[in-house]
Every structure is written in C-alpha cells, then in structure tokens.
Design an enzyme around this catalytic site. Structure first.
Site: not given
Length: 251
Positions: A142, A155, A159
């Site tokens: 991401s 998050y 990633k």
C-alpha cells in the site's frame, strides 16, 4: 491474451475486490487459479464467475491459519499441479486512529496477518513446488507503506514491513523465484470504503488522474509482474496511485 498460459496461481483474499480482479485477469490470460477467503459462500460465487472448476477453485479459511495454508497447497497440488505463482493479497486493518492510543492487541493481529501470514504463504508455496517451477510472487502492499498515513499508521507499518520482506525474499529466492510488490493508493473496494465513501468526488479530485483506483488497475500491474515481460524484474515495488504521491496530498 495468453501470457500466463500454464500458470498455476494462488490468490489470497480473492472472493471480491482487488484479489478477485487479479484472479479474473489471470484466468483471462490463461492461468488456472485457486482463490482463498474467509466466506465460503462468497468464494463459491467467485469461482463460478471465474469460469468454474476447470480454471478456478476456492478454499475457505483464515490467512493466518497454518492449517488452512497447508490445505490450500495440498488442494492445488492435487487439482492443478505444482504452484507457479503466489499473490499475497491478505490484509486487515481493524483499528483507526493515532498510534499513541492504538490497542496493542489489534497491532499484533495486523502484524500476524499482514506480515507473518504472508511469509507463511510463501513458505507453503515453496513446499508446493514454487521454487522448482521458476515461479513468481507478488505481495500487495500500500502507499501507506511508502509514506505516512495518519489514522491507519500501523497498517502502514505492516505494509512497509511487507515491502522489505519482498526485497529480502527477492534476494534469498533468486534466481529461481522472482518476488515483487505493488503499492496501491485508494482503490474502490469494500475494504477501502471508509477512505472515500460519501465524498468520492472530493477525494478523487486530489488525484492528478482525476479518479480513484479500480481493482482492474492493480490486476494489470500484477499480471505484468508475473508475465515473461517482467522476467528481469525482482525486488521492486510498483506504486499504483493515480499520481497522488507526486502532489503531497493525502491518500
């Protein structure tokens, strides 16, 4: 299109969204695919939409479950033969807010699924013949792993770890297996809906290309990375973002 003819691919988290679009593209280019996800009913529908058991099978389970991963590999070996391609699309984000108040249990779960789960899939795919087939791995990262993304900070940490894991694996598994990643910005999926729902036009206007991503945008890049056209590419992360990182605007 037949650039993936003969490929046997596993696409995790593929009952809908980006994973399903990747599976669709792979089947269109001649591959046979096994898709995974937690919802058995959604997987059954997805398999039908992909063309049925001649080209697609589904195995339900959780991506961080070692027994599930082993069962997928055994099913693929018994149905299609050795694995040639692995697309790691599993990912969760159960927490939103600043890192200073992040519940550490949620952080551990994210790391277990997004990073350790991905490594577990790689290890199983190697058992399933990936290293003997001259295979390819693509990890779905991401842009939150490329630059800070307040609100989904941890998050993004997972990633970013996935990008470095991609580089480490690319070195360790060469020259037999190529390992790359893609890092999308906001793609119109149920998973990312909270980032644009109710204000899509405003969010899209911040992108130089004037729109949010579609799952098919990611699928095309992944298919390229797994094709002979990318035979001399490994350890790379392709940012797929409609130009947003060029502007400094939020994703």
């Amino acid at each position: 299109m037949s650039k993936l003819s003969g490929a046997v691919a596993i696409v995790t988290g593929a009952s809908r969204g980006i994973g399903f679009a990747i599976a669709q593209r792979f089947v269109a280019e001649g591959a046979r695919v096994c898709i995974t996800g937690r919802d058995a009913g959604a997987l059954e529908t997805a398999v039908k939409d992909l063309g049925g058991p001649a080209v697609a099978i589904g195995v339900a389970g959780k991506g961080d479950d070692a027994e599930h991963r082993a069962a997928v590999i055994d099913t693929v070996l018994g149905t299609f033969g050795p694995v040639t391609t692995l697309i790691n699309n599993i990912g969760i984000n159960p927490a939103y807010g600043p890192l200073g108040t992040l519940e550490l249990g949620a952080a551990r779960k994210m790391f277990d699924v997004n990073v350790l789960g991905t490594l577990g899939w790689v290890q199983e795919a190697l058992r399933g013949g990936l290293s003997e087939t001259g295979g390819s791995i693509v990890n779905i990262s991401s842009i939150s792993g490329v630059r800070p993304a307040p609100g989904i900070g941890f998050y993004g940490v997972t990633k970013a770890a996935l990008i470095h894991l991609t580089e480490e694996l690319a070195v360790e598994l060469a020259p037999t297996v190529r390992v790359n990643a893609v890092a999308p910005a906001v793609v119109k999926t149920r998973f990312a809906a909270a980032l644009y729902e109710g204000r899509e036009e405003k969010v899209a206007a911040t992108y130089p290309l004037g729109r949010l991503g579609a799952p098919e945008d990611v699928a095309g890049a992944v298919a390229f990375l797994c094709s002979p056209d990318a035979a001399w590419i490994t350890g790379q992360t392709i940012v797929i973002d409609g130009g947003i990182t060029l502007t400094g605007a939020g994703a």
